[in-house]
Design a protein around this motif. Structure first.
Motif, PDB file in Angstrom:
ATOM      1  N   THR A 158       0.847  -1.191   0.000  1.00 34.13           N
ATOM      2  CA  THR A 158       0.000   0.000   0.000  1.00 34.13           C
ATOM      3  C   THR A 158       0.887   1.247   0.000  1.00 34.13           C
ATOM      4  OG1 THR A 158      -0.096   0.002   2.423  1.00 34.13           O
ATOM      5  CG2 THR A 158      -1.919  -1.093   1.270  1.00 34.13           C
ATOM      6  N   PHE A 159       0.254   2.387  -0.141  1.00 32.86           N
ATOM      7  CA  PHE A 159       0.910   3.691  -0.082  1.00 32.86           C
ATOM      8  C   PHE A 159       1.792   3.781   1.165  1.00 32.86           C
ATOM      9  CE2 PHE A 159       0.550   8.027   1.760  1.00 32.86           C
ATOM     10  CZ  PHE A 159       1.166   8.758   0.759  1.00 32.86           C
ATOM     11  N   CYS A 160       3.068   4.171   0.972  1.00 32.93           N
ATOM     12  CA  CYS A 160       3.972   4.301   2.112  1.00 32.93           C
ATOM     13  C   CYS A 160       5.047   5.339   1.801  1.00 32.93           C
ATOM     14  CB  CYS A 160       4.609   2.965   2.480  1.00 32.93           C
ATOM     15  SG  CYS A 160       5.397   2.091   1.122  1.00 32.93           S
ATOM     16  N   LEU A 161       5.625   5.918   2.847  1.00 35.96           N
ATOM     17  CA  LEU A 161       6.560   7.024   2.651  1.00 35.96           C
ATOM     18  C   LEU A 161       7.238   7.383   3.972  1.00 35.96           C
ATOM     19  CD1 LEU A 161       4.493  10.362   2.328  1.00 35.96           C
ATOM     20  CD2 LEU A 161       3.680   8.294   3.452  1.00 35.96           C
ATOM     21  N   ASP A 162       8.138   8.375   3.891  1.00 35.23           N
ATOM     22  CA  ASP A 162       8.712   9.030   5.070  1.00 35.23           C
ATOM     23  C   ASP A 162       9.526   8.097   5.966  1.00 35.23           C
ATOM     24  OD1 ASP A 162       7.459  11.251   4.117  1.00 35.23           O
ATOM     25  OD2 ASP A 162       5.973  11.407   5.720  1.00 35.23           O
ATOM     26  N   TYR A 217      13.856   0.386  11.238  1.00 32.08           N
ATOM     27  CA  TYR A 217      13.227   1.146  10.159  1.00 32.08           C
ATOM     28  C   TYR A 217      11.898   1.662  10.693  1.00 32.08           C
ATOM     29  CZ  TYR A 217      12.069   1.938   5.154  1.00 32.08           C
ATOM     30  OH  TYR A 217      11.769   2.469   3.919  1.00 32.08           O
ATOM     31  N   LEU A 218      11.615   2.922  10.425  1.00 34.97           N
ATOM     32  CA  LEU A 218      10.420   3.582  10.957  1.00 34.97           C
ATOM     33  C   LEU A 218       9.804   4.385   9.827  1.00 34.97           C
ATOM     34  CD1 LEU A 218       8.803   4.354  13.595  1.00 34.97           C
ATOM     35  CD2 LEU A 218      10.491   6.178  13.914  1.00 34.97           C
ATOM     36  N   TRP A 219       8.498   4.234   9.595  1.00 36.45           N
ATOM     37  CA  TRP A 219       7.908   4.842   8.407  1.00 36.45           C
ATOM     38  C   TRP A 219       6.392   5.014   8.567  1.00 36.45           C
ATOM     39  CZ3 TRP A 219       8.657  -0.270   9.147  1.00 36.45           C
ATOM     40  CH2 TRP A 219       7.672  -1.157   8.734  1.00 36.45           C
ATOM     41  N   ALA A 220       5.764   5.596   7.525  1.00 34.72           N
ATOM     42  CA  ALA A 220       4.315   5.796   7.482  1.00 34.72           C
ATOM     43  C   ALA A 220       3.734   4.961   6.353  1.00 34.72           C
ATOM     44  CB  ALA A 220       3.985   7.268   7.274  1.00 34.72           C
ATOM     45  N   GLN A 221       2.576   4.319   6.612  1.00 33.20           N
ATOM     46  CA  GLN A 221       1.965   3.477   5.585  1.00 33.20           C
ATOM     47  C   GLN A 221       0.462   3.366   5.816  1.00 33.20           C
ATOM     48  OE1 GLN A 221       4.079  -0.117   4.788  1.00 33.20           O
ATOM     49  NE2 GLN A 221       2.905  -0.524   2.943  1.00 33.20           N
ATOM     50  N   LYS A 222      -0.255   3.168   4.728  1.00 30.00           N
ATOM     51  CA  LYS A 222      -1.702   3.004   4.804  1.00 30.00           C
ATOM     52  C   LYS A 222      -2.063   1.555   5.078  1.00 30.00           C
ATOM     53  CE  LYS A 222      -6.014   3.583   2.194  1.00 30.00           C
ATOM     54  NZ  LYS A 222      -6.694   4.262   3.318  1.00 30.00           N
ATOM     55  N   ASN A 248      -0.453   5.376   8.900  1.00 33.20           N
ATOM     56  CA  ASN A 248      -0.130   5.109  10.301  1.00 33.20           C
ATOM     57  C   ASN A 248       1.383   4.984  10.422  1.00 33.20           C
ATOM     58  OD1 ASN A 248      -3.018   4.572  10.536  1.00 33.20           O
ATOM     59  ND2 ASN A 248      -2.547   2.572   9.641  1.00 33.20           N
ATOM     60  N   LEU A 249       1.893   4.938  11.637  1.00 37.15           N
ATOM     61  CA  LEU A 249       3.327   4.787  11.862  1.00 37.15           C
ATOM     62  C   LEU A 249       3.667   3.340  12.192  1.00 37.15           C
ATOM     63  CD1 LEU A 249       4.208   7.926  14.032  1.00 37.15           C
ATOM     64  CD2 LEU A 249       4.329   7.665  11.546  1.00 37.15           C
ATOM     65  N   TYR A 250       4.744   2.848  11.556  1.00 42.15           N
ATOM     66  CA  TYR A 250       5.187   1.469  11.741  1.00 42.15           C
ATOM     67  C   TYR A 250       6.678   1.424  12.049  1.00 42.15           C
ATOM     68  CZ  TYR A 250       0.720   0.187   9.638  1.00 42.15           C
ATOM     69  OH  TYR A 250      -0.623   0.036   9.387  1.00 42.15           O
ATOM     70  N   VAL A 274      -3.855  11.528   9.112  1.00 48.11           N
ATOM     71  CA  VAL A 274      -2.449  11.283   8.791  1.00 48.11           C
ATOM     72  C   VAL A 274      -1.596  11.171  10.051  1.00 48.11           C
ATOM     73  CG1 VAL A 274      -0.384  12.371   7.812  1.00 48.11           C
ATOM     74  CG2 VAL A 274      -2.518  12.394   6.521  1.00 48.11           C
ATOM     75  N   ASN A 275      -0.738  10.161  10.081  1.00 48.12           N
ATOM     76  CA  ASN A 275       0.459  10.126  10.918  1.00 48.12           C
ATOM     77  C   ASN A 275       1.612   9.847   9.967  1.00 48.12           C
ATOM     78  OD1 ASN A 275      -0.478   8.577  14.160  1.00 48.12           O
ATOM     79  ND2 ASN A 275      -1.044  10.523  13.233  1.00 48.12           N
TER      80      ASN A 275
END
Length: 316
Positions: A131-135, A147-152, A161-163, A194-195
């Motif tokens: 899914t959409f992910c970034l940052d 690894y720390l990121w944002a993803q739907k 959300n933050l993962y 958004v997170n």
């Protein structure tokens, strides 16, 4: 900090700023460029020197393909003896995909100076969730690279959300993603749910994760998670989330939508907050293409309990 005016942008028209002070004594800077078409680096011996430092384009997006549009939020990290830039990009509009289908990628350079040498494309960083992910950002704690990121998540309302996950290599995950935060408070769901934009700071026996929430206009604001440094960072229950934003628009002094931050160290050793913000709210057209998110730097203060005090974006 005598040479940096904390009340004015350090660097204009650079969103999602990331400043890293390396062991060689240099400050390294990267950010989203207004054209979203490349990764640009610069370095200087001082923070103020970044303003007029040479801009070096180290990677350009291809004309077509899965990572040929909207290069967003690059971050430069030195992991396991090499330089890495982590970034997100979207597929070409010519290959049946649509925009805002970003995935995350990495490039690597083994040269001592990342503005020189060759950058190698390491491919997509696959989280196991398509899914959409970034940052993305990375950090090392007790010998483990994370690894720390944002993803739907299609099962959760909102955009991202933050993962967190452990890494097997600086370009591969070594475990399943764990969700740490999702948009839930009123200030996180204004315009968009958004997170995103996580950044890590280790201090006073704690691991802090700052992040950004809501739409990227004047509603954009920053939140905070924290855990004890001896906790299992892959356990969501180890993390506490602030119910209130820690940095938000200052209408009084005209600094709007502060967010997508990083942390760096001042020449005197103090912790500095790096973030972007706008100086007006009357955005013409799509805010995405508005170039006037500027890079700011200000000191981060601390309270008696060892918690960070972000204050207002317009004040030191």
């Amino acid at each position: 900090m005598e040479t940096v005016n904390v009340l004015k942008p350090l660097i204009e028209q650079r969103a999602d700023p990331h400043i890293y002070r390396h062991t060689d004594g240099y400050y390294y800077f990267t950010a989203s460029v207004p054209q979203y078409d490349r990764i640009e680096l610069r370095r200087a011996a001082t923070l103020a020197g970044l303003v007029d430092a040479e801009k070096v384009d180290v990677w350009h997006k291809p004309d077509t393909g899965p990572y040929s549009e909207l290069v967003w939020a690059p971050e430069l990290h030195f992991n396991e003896g090499a330089w890495y830039v982590y970034f997100a990009a979207a597929p070409s509009r010519e290959i049946k995909y649509k925009l805002f289908q970003h995935r995350m990628y990495a490039i690597r350079n083994t040269n001592a100076n990342p503005l020189e040498g060759q950058w190698e494309f390491m491919g997509q960083i696959d989280t196991g969730i398509d899914t959409f992910c970034l940052d993305a950002t990375t950090f090392t704690h007790k010998g483990q690279l994370y690894y720390l990121w944002a993803q739907k998540d299609v099962a959760i309302e909102g955009n991202s959300n933050l993962y967190i996950a452990p890494m097997k290599t600086p370009w591969q995950l070594g475990g399943a993603p764990v969700m740490l935060s999702k948009p839930e408070f009123d200030w996180e769901i204004r315009g968009f749910w958004v997170n995103e934009g996580p950044s890590v700071l280790k201090k006073n026996g704690k691991i802090f994760i700052s992040y950004s929430a809501s739409a990227t206009d004047e509603n954009y604001a920053m939140g905070l998670l924290w855990a004890d440094e001896n906790a299992d960072l892959l356990d969501p229950a180890a993390w506490t989330k602030s119910p209130q934003p820690v940095l938000q628009t200052c209408f009084e002094h005209g600094v709007y939508g502060p967010g997508h931050n990083s942390f760096t160290v001042g020449e005197d050793g103090e912790t500095l907050l790096v973030y972007h913000a706008r100086t007006y709210t009357e955005i013409v057209g799509d805010p995405l293409w508005n170039p006037d998110r500027h890079t700011y730097v200000k000191p981060l203060k601390w309270d008696a309990q060892g918690m960070p005090v972000f204050g207002k974006p317009s004040l030191a």
